[in-house]
Scaffold this motif. Structure first.
Motif, short mmCIF file in Angstrom:
data_model
loop_
_atom_site.label_atom_id
_atom_site.label_comp_id
_atom_site.label_asym_id
_atom_site.label_seq_id
_atom_site.Cartn_x
_atom_site.Cartn_y
_atom_site.Cartn_z
N TYR A 64 -68.29 -62.31 -51.51
CA TYR A 64 -68.75 -63.16 -50.39
C TYR A 64 -69.77 -62.48 -49.49
O TYR A 64 -70.47 -63.15 -48.74
N TRP A 65 -69.86 -61.15 -49.54
CA TRP A 65 -70.89 -60.50 -48.72
C TRP A 65 -72.29 -60.93 -49.18
O TRP A 65 -73.25 -60.79 -48.45
N TRP A 66 -72.36 -61.43 -50.42
CA TRP A 66 -73.67 -61.87 -50.93
C TRP A 66 -74.06 -63.28 -50.48
O TRP A 66 -75.12 -63.76 -50.82
N PHE B 69 -74.46 -64.11 -47.42
CA PHE B 69 -75.13 -64.10 -46.12
C PHE B 69 -76.63 -64.36 -46.20
O PHE B 69 -77.24 -64.73 -45.21
N VAL C 85 -74.45 -58.37 -40.78
CA VAL C 85 -73.57 -58.32 -41.95
C VAL C 85 -74.40 -58.11 -43.22
O VAL C 85 -74.08 -57.28 -44.07
N HIS C 86 -75.48 -58.86 -43.31
CA HIS C 86 -76.38 -58.81 -44.47
C HIS C 86 -76.93 -57.39 -44.67
O HIS C 86 -76.98 -56.87 -45.79
N ARG D 124 -74.18 -54.94 -45.67
CA ARG D 124 -73.90 -55.19 -47.08
C ARG D 124 -74.88 -54.39 -47.93
O ARG D 124 -74.49 -53.66 -48.85
N LYS E 279 -62.31 -54.97 -48.78
CA LYS E 279 -62.12 -56.28 -48.16
C LYS E 279 -61.47 -56.13 -46.80
O LYS E 279 -61.89 -56.76 -45.84
N GLY F 134 -63.90 -54.66 -44.48
CA GLY F 134 -64.89 -55.68 -44.14
C GLY F 134 -64.34 -56.65 -43.13
O GLY F 134 -64.97 -56.93 -42.11
#
Ligand code: HEM
Lengths: 430, 289
Positions: free
Chosen positions: A43-45, A47, A110-111, A114, B5, B8
């Protein structure tokens, strides 16, 4: 990927006609439908997609605001309030735009983190990374000038403090300052040009975003394993796989966004900005918006004003240089047992700097704790805590990154994305 | 993966927490003022479902009109606003507030400056619903001259312009006290523990225990029995202060009720949409993980 041959087949006559003249449908198809994405993206992808939504939201709400806003020192403040009262759903447009800036920065941080964690800046993605840094820099400039537009107390005095920084540059500082402000002080000319530039820069950002995505599609996406795509087995087509996953994340993000817009629209702002600008009354405590506090703290950590400015811009400049500061052969910090801890400390330090940026430098960090004077301030003060954090911030990029990269023994890296997925699958099953 | 996770999630949590805290920080740094509080009976408009209490807004308008308007302008308000949806004199019979007889009556009680369009002479005429609330002073210099050098701030958005909002206004109005012995108060100034300030230089007592609050040029404007409420509510100091604070909250955020109602619908929609999208995601990705 550039070596990914186009699979678009124009079906109707008009599509064939257009395809041989301007293959724009082919471009869209190859980029957003058939484009192969690594199948292990987490899910970090999402953003990146979220950020595109943010930009679109800011541009749409911004254009509507500009239809009703008056860039004049006597009317700007009231015109913003008029938007909230007399324009149909103006309160919504304005609160979405004002909170949208915060959401935009939250997503961009966040992006970027990441990218930092998974080594997305390393070859062959250096240009992609630099384009991202340019976007970030333009966002800061855009948000800073946007914040001046409502012409509240924080708008005005923030603009004074920040533009005056330029005046600290030796010799050429003062003429540049006068040129930027359009006079000898922040005044009508400043407001008017900030409005013009605030309108312009988002479109420049949109242009750089296109380059950013272009570069992305040349090098292909990085992924949590940090190994490149080796075969078709490693990928899934963008549509429906990435589209639906991005959709889930975007909706969740909009939920958070809506909580702010509808239920706490002023919680991220500063009360003083609801007081019309008055050059004769300086607020007790001038602070920028939360998303710039980290850099503001670095600025204030340095006793010399000009060197402070150098440090602040340097803090952004080192991010540009990151691809050449990291010496590790391994991309993903998943396989970098030492570096990942320095990363965690780095995140804490950035948050800590943000915290310090909102404090008075002389205030005690631990109230009542005995301390002594070190050079120009008490050791138990935000001044010294900020300096400690600033030191780590720069050391992280300039010293830890190159050094740990050479010293660290990375964990074994999977041979391919498919193997990484399989290994994780087995681990989950136990 | 698992540990990342959690890290994060913690990072995101910390980011949000830091944001919320950072936005609250200046409140602490603004000086050692006492923390603002709501009236005992609370405010009807707090919380995600809170709405304005129309009877309270009407009483609050009366307090503003009879007391505060002598010194404070409300430049952003027009009489018609009083009759708009969720406003103090909204009447569902008159969707257009300019037709609302109560609002028309209120406006007609005021005289406003105008120019005679035939002769060009400066005249005064009866206000209409589209006119703004007239200001008590022609300019800030006049306002300062009548108030010992301090300009009474415009109250249109005062609840958004102060930390603590309506609670702050309520606390300020009810919080005046005799200054503690050892605090020197200049002529025309008044001690209030809720007003942000720094009293160190005026304090001759123990320097470790400087009293909270500050001094301001506004004398306590309200006292028990000062405004007679038409609905029979007892005219205590606390009641008057709570009602005027509620009125000012409405004046600053007249669309708050609509905003919250819209918000509930938007969140419900997003939740539903999220569920559907997540279900599609599970279906699409089945076997790919
Ligand atoms: C990168 C995208 C953008 C960012 C980050 C951004 C950020 C901001 C910020 C922080 C404010 C101050 C909000 C407040 O406290 O009131 C603002 C105001 C404003 N912006 Fe933008 N903006 C963006 C795009 C645009 C665009 C494309 C336009 C016009 C076409 C625009 C027009 C305006 C106007 C008219 C205001 C003043 C009204 C107000 O203060 O609410 N913005 N912007």
């Amino acid at each position: 990927m550039s070596d990914h041959p186009s699979t678009y087949v124009p079906k109707t006559g008009i599509e064939k006609w257009l395809d041989s003249r301007l293959p724009i449908v082919r471009l869209a198809y190859d980029s957003f439908v058939d484009y192969p994405t690594p199948k292990n993206l987490n899910y970090w992808w999402t953003f990146g997609g979220i950020l595109s939504v943010c930009l679109a939201v800011q541009i749409i709400t911004g254009i509507i605001l500009a239809m009703h806003y008056t860039p004049h020192i006597d009317y700007a403040f009231n015109s913003v309030e008029r938007i909230m009262r007399d324009v149909n759903y103006g309160w919504l447009i304005r609160y979405v735009h004002a909170n949208g800036a915060s959401m935009f920065f939250f997503a961009v941080y966040v992006h970027m983190l990441r990218g930092l964690y998974y080594g997305s800046y390393k070859a062959p993605r250096e240009v992609l990374w630099i384009l991202g840094c340019i976007i970030f820099f333009l966002m800061i400039a855009t948000a800073f000038m946007g914040y001046v537009l409502p012409w509240g107390q924080m708008s005005f005095h923030g603009a004074v403090v920040i533009t005056n920084l330029i005046g600290s540059i030796p010799v050429i500082g003062t003429p540049i300052l006068t040129w930027l402000q359009g006079g000898f002080a922040v005044d009508q000319a400043t407001l008017n040009r900030f409005f013009s530039l605030h309108y312009l820069l988002p479109f420049v950002i949109a242009g750089v975003v296109i380059l950013h995505i272009w570069a992305l599609h040349v090098s292909g996406q990085n992924n949590p394993a940090g190994v490149e795509i080796k075969s078709k087995e490693d990928t899934v087509p963008f549509t429906p796989y990435a589209t639906v996953k991005d959709g889930v994340a975007i909706i969740a993000f909009l939920f958070l966004f809506s909580v702010f817009v509808f239920f706490m629209p002023n919680s991220l702002g500063h009360a003083d900005n609801y007081i019309q600008a008055n050059p004769l009354v300086t607020p007790a405590h001038i602070v920028p918006e939360w998303y710039l506090l980290t850099f503001y703290a670095i600025l204030r950590a340095i006793p010399d004003k000009f060197l402070g400015v150098v440090a602040m811009f340097g803090a952004i400049a080192v991010i540009f240089a990151l691809p050449w500061l990291d010496t590790s052969k391994v991309k993903s910090m998943r396989y970098r047992p030492v570096m990942r801890w320095f990363f965690v400390i780095f995140v804490v330090v950035c948050l800590g700097l943000g915290w310090c940026g909102a404090q008075l430098p002389d205030a005690q960090v631990i109230p009542g704790f005995p301390s002594f004077n070190l050079i120009d301030g008490q050791l138990n003060s935000y001044l010294w805590l900020t300096r400690l954090f600033t030191l780590y911030y720069f050391a992280f990029f300039l010293f830890i990154m190159p050094w740990i990269g050479l010293k660290e023994d990375p964990l074994p890296v999977p041979a391919s994305i498919s193997e990484a997925v399989l290994a994780e699958h087995n681990k989950k099953k136990g | 993966m698992k540990s990342l996770k959690t890290i994060g999630l913690k990072t995101v949590g910390a980011l949000i927490a830091a944001t919320v805290m950072a936005s609250a920080v200046p409140a602490l740094a603004a000086g050692g003022a006492q923390h603002a509080h709501e009236p005992k009976e609370g405010f009807s408009f707090t919380g995600p479902f809170g709405t304005y209490d129309q009877a309270q807004l009407q009483r609050g308008y009366k307090v503003y009109r009879e007391v505060c308007a002598a010194c404070h302008s409300m430049n952003l308000l027009s009489f018609r606003n009083l009759g708009e949806k969720d406003g103090p004199f909204y009447d569902p019979k008159f969707k257009n507030p300019n037709d609302n007889p109560v609002v028309k009556q209120i406006a007609s009680e005021f005289e406003v400056a105008d120019i005679d369009s035939e002769t060009g002479d400066a005249i005064t005429r009866k206000a209409t619903t589209s006119d703004r609330f007239p200001a008590p002073f022609p300019n800030t210099a006049a306002a300062a001259a009548s108030n010992g050098g301090a300009v009474p701030p415009d109250l249109s958005v005062i609840t958004k312009a102060r930390h603590g909002g309506a609670s702050y206004v309520y606390s300020l109005l009810t919080g005046y006290k005799a200054p503690p012995a050892g605090l020197k108060i200049a002529e025309g100034q008044h001690y209030n523990p809720y007003f942000p300030g720094d009293l160190t230089s005026a304090w001759s007592g123990d320097h470790k225990h400087v009293p909270a609050g500050g001094v301001l040029a506004m004398a306590p404007p309200l006292s028990a029995g000062q405004v007679t409420f038409d609905d029979g509510r007892e005219s205590t100091l606390s009641h008057q202060a709570a009602d005027v604070a509620a009125f000012l909250e409405w004046a600053g955020e007249p669309k708050a009720t609509l905003r919250k109602k819209t918000g509930v619908a938007v969140l419900a929609y997003l939740l539903l949409f999220f569920g559907l999208t997540y279900a599609s995601y599970r279906m699409v990705w089945r076997g790919k993980h």
